[in-house]
Structure formats: C-alpha cells, structure tokens
Scaffold this motif. Structure first.
Motif, mmCIF file in Angstrom:
data_model
loop_
_atom_site.group_PDB
_atom_site.id
_atom_site.type_symbol
_atom_site.label_atom_id
_atom_site.label_comp_id
_atom_site.label_asym_id
_atom_site.label_seq_id
_atom_site.Cartn_x
_atom_site.Cartn_y
_atom_site.Cartn_z
ATOM 1 N N ILE A 8 0.876 -1.162 0.000
ATOM 2 C CA ILE A 8 0.000 0.000 0.000
ATOM 3 C C ILE A 8 0.919 1.219 0.000
ATOM 4 C CG2 ILE A 8 -1.844 1.244 1.189
ATOM 5 C CD1 ILE A 8 -2.703 -1.402 2.451
ATOM 6 N N PRO A 9 1.254 1.728 -1.190
ATOM 7 C CA PRO A 9 2.230 2.817 -1.269
ATOM 8 C C PRO A 9 1.683 4.190 -0.869
ATOM 9 C CG PRO A 9 1.461 2.260 -3.452
ATOM 10 C CD PRO A 9 0.830 1.282 -2.505
ATOM 11 N N SER A 10 0.359 4.356 -0.935
ATOM 12 C CA SER A 10 -0.170 5.694 -0.672
ATOM 13 C C SER A 10 -1.638 5.645 -0.268
ATOM 14 C CB SER A 10 -0.004 6.571 -1.916
ATOM 15 O OG SER A 10 -0.758 6.044 -2.986
ATOM 16 N N PHE A 11 -2.110 6.787 0.161
ATOM 17 C CA PHE A 11 -3.522 6.963 0.492
ATOM 18 C C PHE A 11 -3.896 8.390 0.135
ATOM 19 C CE2 PHE A 11 -1.017 7.876 4.260
ATOM 20 C CZ PHE A 11 -1.495 9.118 4.650
ATOM 21 N N ARG A 12 -5.190 8.625 0.026
ATOM 22 C CA ARG A 12 -5.666 9.980 -0.252
ATOM 23 C C ARG A 12 -6.984 10.193 0.471
ATOM 24 N NH1 ARG A 12 -9.670 9.051 -3.926
ATOM 25 N NH2 ARG A 12 -9.395 7.324 -5.362
ATOM 26 N N SER A 13 -7.258 11.446 0.779
ATOM 27 C CA SER A 13 -8.511 11.789 1.452
ATOM 28 C C SER A 13 -9.539 12.200 0.418
ATOM 29 C CB SER A 13 -8.293 12.929 2.440
ATOM 30 O OG SER A 13 -7.421 12.510 3.454
ATOM 31 N N TYR A 22 -13.515 10.670 3.901
ATOM 32 C CA TYR A 22 -12.951 9.358 4.187
ATOM 33 C C TYR A 22 -11.617 9.219 3.478
ATOM 34 C CZ TYR A 22 -15.110 8.388 -0.342
ATOM 35 O OH TYR A 22 -15.477 8.436 -1.654
ATOM 36 N N THR A 23 -10.884 8.168 3.837
ATOM 37 C CA THR A 23 -9.567 7.920 3.258
ATOM 38 C C THR A 23 -9.627 6.704 2.356
ATOM 39 O OG1 THR A 23 -8.538 8.822 5.235
ATOM 40 C CG2 THR A 23 -7.139 7.491 3.817
ATOM 41 N N VAL A 24 -8.963 6.794 1.198
ATOM 42 C CA VAL A 24 -8.878 5.681 0.248
ATOM 43 C C VAL A 24 -7.420 5.236 0.194
ATOM 44 C CG1 VAL A 24 -9.189 4.984 -2.162
ATOM 45 C CG2 VAL A 24 -10.787 6.594 -1.120
ATOM 46 N N PHE A 25 -7.202 3.921 0.363
ATOM 47 C CA PHE A 25 -5.859 3.354 0.336
ATOM 48 C C PHE A 25 -5.620 2.704 -1.019
ATOM 49 C CE2 PHE A 25 -7.123 3.590 4.714
ATOM 50 C CZ PHE A 25 -6.004 4.109 5.332
ATOM 51 N N LYS A 26 -4.476 3.011 -1.622
ATOM 52 C CA LYS A 26 -4.105 2.457 -2.925
ATOM 53 C C LYS A 26 -3.301 1.180 -2.677
ATOM 54 C CE LYS A 26 -1.377 3.534 -7.025
ATOM 55 N NZ LYS A 26 -0.515 4.531 -7.659
ATOM 56 N N LEU A 74 -2.745 8.445 9.908
ATOM 57 C CA LEU A 74 -3.099 7.795 8.637
ATOM 58 C C LEU A 74 -1.927 6.987 8.097
ATOM 59 C CD1 LEU A 74 -5.214 10.492 6.794
ATOM 60 C CD2 LEU A 74 -5.988 8.300 7.691
ATOM 61 N N GLU A 75 -0.725 7.489 8.230
ATOM 62 C CA GLU A 75 0.460 6.759 7.777
ATOM 63 C C GLU A 75 0.632 5.477 8.595
ATOM 64 O OE1 GLU A 75 3.870 5.529 5.814
ATOM 65 O OE2 GLU A 75 2.279 6.878 5.209
ATOM 66 N N GLN A 76 0.389 5.548 9.892
ATOM 67 C CA GLN A 76 0.466 4.339 10.727
ATOM 68 C C GLN A 76 -0.598 3.333 10.306
ATOM 69 O OE1 GLN A 76 0.139 5.987 14.663
ATOM 70 N NE2 GLN A 76 2.366 6.081 14.933
ATOM 71 N N ARG A 77 -1.784 3.828 9.989
ATOM 72 C CA ARG A 77 -2.855 2.931 9.533
ATOM 73 C C ARG A 77 -2.482 2.293 8.194
ATOM 74 N NH1 ARG A 77 -9.264 4.322 9.288
ATOM 75 N NH2 ARG A 77 -9.255 3.402 11.342
ATOM 76 N N ARG A 78 -1.899 3.075 7.283
ATOM 77 C CA ARG A 78 -1.461 2.549 5.988
ATOM 78 C C ARG A 78 -0.459 1.423 6.192
ATOM 79 N NH1 ARG A 78 2.695 2.196 2.894
ATOM 80 N NH2 ARG A 78 4.002 3.408 4.283
ATOM 81 N N LEU A 79 0.534 1.649 7.040
ATOM 82 C CA LEU A 79 1.533 0.609 7.320
ATOM 83 C C LEU A 79 0.888 -0.622 7.954
ATOM 84 C CD1 LEU A 79 4.510 2.772 8.647
ATOM 85 C CD2 LEU A 79 4.489 1.354 6.593
ATOM 86 N N GLU A 82 -1.060 -2.560 5.306
ATOM 87 C CA GLU A 82 -0.121 -3.247 4.421
ATOM 88 C C GLU A 82 0.410 -4.508 5.100
ATOM 89 O OE1 GLU A 82 3.031 -1.339 1.635
ATOM 90 O OE2 GLU A 82 4.047 -1.728 3.547
ATOM 91 N N GLN A 83 0.793 -4.376 6.358
ATOM 92 C CA GLN A 83 1.301 -5.536 7.106
ATOM 93 C C GLN A 83 0.200 -6.590 7.280
ATOM 94 O OE1 GLN A 83 2.876 -4.614 10.963
ATOM 95 N NE2 GLN A 83 3.795 -6.626 11.200
ATOM 96 N N TYR A 84 -1.028 -6.145 7.472
ATOM 97 C CA TYR A 84 -2.171 -7.048 7.613
ATOM 98 C C TYR A 84 -2.322 -7.928 6.360
ATOM 99 C CZ TYR A 84 -7.125 -8.405 7.900
ATOM 100 O OH TYR A 84 -8.309 -9.100 7.920
ATOM 101 N N LEU A 85 -2.322 -7.294 5.175
ATOM 102 C CA LEU A 85 -2.458 -8.042 3.919
ATOM 103 C C LEU A 85 -1.271 -8.984 3.707
ATOM 104 C CD1 LEU A 85 -3.747 -5.231 1.513
ATOM 105 C CD2 LEU A 85 -5.100 -7.004 2.654
ATOM 106 N N GLN A 86 -0.066 -8.488 3.963
ATOM 107 C CA GLN A 86 1.128 -9.303 3.763
ATOM 108 C C GLN A 86 1.166 -10.497 4.710
ATOM 109 O OE1 GLN A 86 4.258 -6.370 4.073
ATOM 110 N NE2 GLN A 86 3.992 -5.693 1.961
#
Length: 172
Positions: A8-13, A22-26, A74-79, A82-86
């Motif tokens: 998950i390299p990025s997210f956007r609001s 809301y936030t969308v994770f790529k 949000l960056e912590q959530r993104r990480l 990503e770790q969850y999926l991996q």
C-alpha cells in the motif's frame, strides 16, 4: 518468493457532500508478473476482516477508531493495513476466495496460494476453456500465405512455416 505480493504505497482523502470525508488506500497487487491497483476504504478492510474470521484466524487489523485527519495516524494505519495483507499471504498456503476477491485477483486453481472449488482432476473441460470470443477472423493470413494467383513459392515463408509446424520432418 510468493506468487502474490501486495503493498500500500499511498492513500488519499476524499471529501463527500453526502457523508463526512474518508480515506482511500491504494493497494498495488503483483501476481505472476502482472500488476494492478485496487483502491479500498478502511470500511472495506474491516468487512474483509469480518468475513475472513468465518473461514480462518486472520491477523490483527489496525484500530477502526482513529482521527482520520491526522497524517501521522493515517500513515500508521497505511503501514498496519499493508502488514495485515502481507501477513495473510505469508501465513496461508491457500488464500481464501474472499481475500482474492478483495484484491480483484482471478482464481487460478493451478497456481499455488489460490483456492479452488475442487481438485484439478474434477474440473470439467468446459470450465477450463477461455471465455473470450474472437473479434476479427481472417480466412487466409495475407502475410503468411501467398496469394492464390502467385505462381512462385515464397521459400522463406515456407521454411519458417515448415520449421514451426513440422520441425521433425526432413526437407525433400
């Protein structure tokens, strides 16, 4: 190396007039040399987690309740996502259909790390056929086969066709 890799390299609001922002994770998905991107909201991750609980013991998912407007959170959530999926990929020999659907991955029973509905032997011939139809059909390829009124044979074309389709036959 596993056939499925995600990051998950990025997210956007996103701001919406119908609901609060809301936030969308790529999510970038790489499988068998092919890459595609999927965008998901946290609520979709949460729904995936609930559905995965029915078929397996998934890893912990980042907390649902955070202040979405804080970039550091949000960056912590993104990480965490990503770790969850991996972790799901690394800990499971067979990835559940729910997970593959979430990542928009087609189900290939012949590949490891995917889930099939049955064994390969039980799969019918009809279900293994490609589902696309030809768009354009040539009765005669004008670049490979000479014109009907051509009295001279094309030695190069015949040699290539002979080499591809009849490699074991000896020339006359």
């Amino acid at each position: 190396m596993h056939p499925v890799m995600v990051c998950i390299p990025s997210f956007r609001s996103e701001d919406s007039t119908m609901e609060k922002g809301y936030t969308v994770f790529k999510i970038e998905v790489l499988m068998s040399g092919r890459q595609h991107t999927v965008e998901k909201r946290y609520s979709e991750f949460h729904a995936l987690h609930k559905n995965l609980k029915k078929v397996m013991k998934p890893p912990e998912i980042p907390s649902k309740h955070v202040r979405n407007w804080v970039p550091k959170v949000l960056e912590q959530r993104r990480l965490g996502l990503e770790q969850y999926l991996q972790t799901i990929i690394m800990e499971n020999d067979v990835l559940p259909k729910i997970f593959l659907d979430f990542l928009n991955i087609r189900h290939f029973p012949s590949l490891p790390k995917t889930e099939s509905c049955g064994s390969l032997e039980a799969e019918s011939e009809e279900s293994s056929k490609l589902s696309h139809q030809p768009v354009l059909l040539f009765l005669r390829d004008p670049y490979v086969l000479p014109a009907a009124n051509d009295t001279f044979s094309n030695v190069i074309t015949e040699g290539v066709i002979h080499g591809i389709f009849f490699p074991d036959l000896q020339p006359r």
